[in-house]
Design an enzyme around this catalytic site. Sequence first.
Site, PDB file in Angstrom:
ATOM      1  N   TRP A  71      -3.456 -40.441  24.461  1.00 57.72           N
ATOM      2  CA  TRP A  71      -4.805 -39.929  24.711  1.00 57.72           C
ATOM      3  C   TRP A  71      -4.767 -38.624  25.495  1.00 57.72           C
ATOM      4  O   TRP A  71      -5.570 -37.730  25.257  1.00 57.72           O
ATOM      5  CB  TRP A  71      -5.670 -40.967  25.434  1.00 57.72           C
ATOM      6  CG  TRP A  71      -5.214 -41.287  26.818  1.00 57.72           C
ATOM      7  CD1 TRP A  71      -4.385 -42.300  27.182  1.00 57.72           C
ATOM      8  CD2 TRP A  71      -5.537 -40.589  28.011  1.00 57.72           C
ATOM      9  NE1 TRP A  71      -4.160 -42.279  28.534  1.00 57.72           N
ATOM     10  CE2 TRP A  71      -4.868 -41.224  29.078  1.00 57.72           C
ATOM     11  CE3 TRP A  71      -6.321 -39.485  28.297  1.00 57.72           C
ATOM     12  CZ2 TRP A  71      -4.970 -40.798  30.387  1.00 57.72           C
ATOM     13  CZ3 TRP A  71      -6.418 -39.056  29.612  1.00 57.72           C
ATOM     14  CH2 TRP A  71      -5.755 -39.709  30.641  1.00 57.72           C
ATOM     15  N   ASP A 112       0.862 -44.297  20.087  1.00 59.54           N
ATOM     16  CA  ASP A 112      -0.503 -44.805  19.956  1.00 59.54           C
ATOM     17  C   ASP A 112      -1.481 -43.660  20.196  1.00 59.54           C
ATOM     18  O   ASP A 112      -1.477 -43.054  21.271  1.00 59.54           O
ATOM     19  CB  ASP A 112      -0.715 -45.927  20.977  1.00 59.54           C
ATOM     20  CG  ASP A 112      -2.126 -46.480  20.956  1.00 59.54           C
ATOM     21  OD1 ASP A 112      -2.800 -46.393  19.905  1.00 59.54           O
ATOM     22  OD2 ASP A 112      -2.564 -47.001  21.994  1.00 59.54           O
ATOM     23  N   TYR A 145      -9.032 -38.267  20.163  1.00 60.55           N
ATOM     24  CA  TYR A 145      -8.289 -37.723  21.291  1.00 60.55           C
ATOM     25  C   TYR A 145      -8.148 -36.221  21.091  1.00 60.55           C
ATOM     26  O   TYR A 145      -7.257 -35.753  20.403  1.00 60.55           O
ATOM     27  CB  TYR A 145      -6.914 -38.359  21.423  1.00 60.55           C
ATOM     28  CG  TYR A 145      -6.906 -39.836  21.738  1.00 60.55           C
ATOM     29  CD1 TYR A 145      -8.056 -40.512  22.108  1.00 60.55           C
ATOM     30  CD2 TYR A 145      -5.736 -40.555  21.661  1.00 60.55           C
ATOM     31  CE1 TYR A 145      -8.033 -41.872  22.399  1.00 60.55           C
ATOM     32  CE2 TYR A 145      -5.704 -41.908  21.954  1.00 60.55           C
ATOM     33  CZ  TYR A 145      -6.853 -42.556  22.320  1.00 60.55           C
ATOM     34  OH  TYR A 145      -6.812 -43.892  22.599  1.00 60.55           O
TER      35      TYR A 145
END
Length: 132
Positions: free
Chosen positions: A17, A48, A53
């Site tokens: 992120w 991930d 993001y």
Amino acid sequence: MAGKTGYEVAVTSLGCWQIGGCWSSGDETAVHKQAVNAYLDQGGNFLDTANVYGGDYGTDKFGWSEKTIREVLAERKAAGKDEGRRIYIATKAGRAPPGGDDHGPERYTYENLASSIASSAERLGVDCIDVK
């Protein structure tokens, strides 16, 4: 660690992120790439991320984390790294479906999810997403 999928993934994934850039003070792409490379160099193989993001849907920053991961993987491949090793990618789908910012359940249609996954795969430079 393998579950029902048979995927042999690292115990710890790298959450990406922060690579999106909207949480940092400037363009820190070089630092973000260093972080991904350090994780992969230490044997990690599970990234991930999410299409949101980076920036708002419809802006050039949308999917920035996915685009940065694509660049890192392409650079590593060109350098001959990760030969014979599988790197798995998880991304979230449908968080910014076409037609608006609303995340309500009515937006999570098959068509919107399929479009979201296809767009993420393109940004990541992969044929398919391992975990959605």
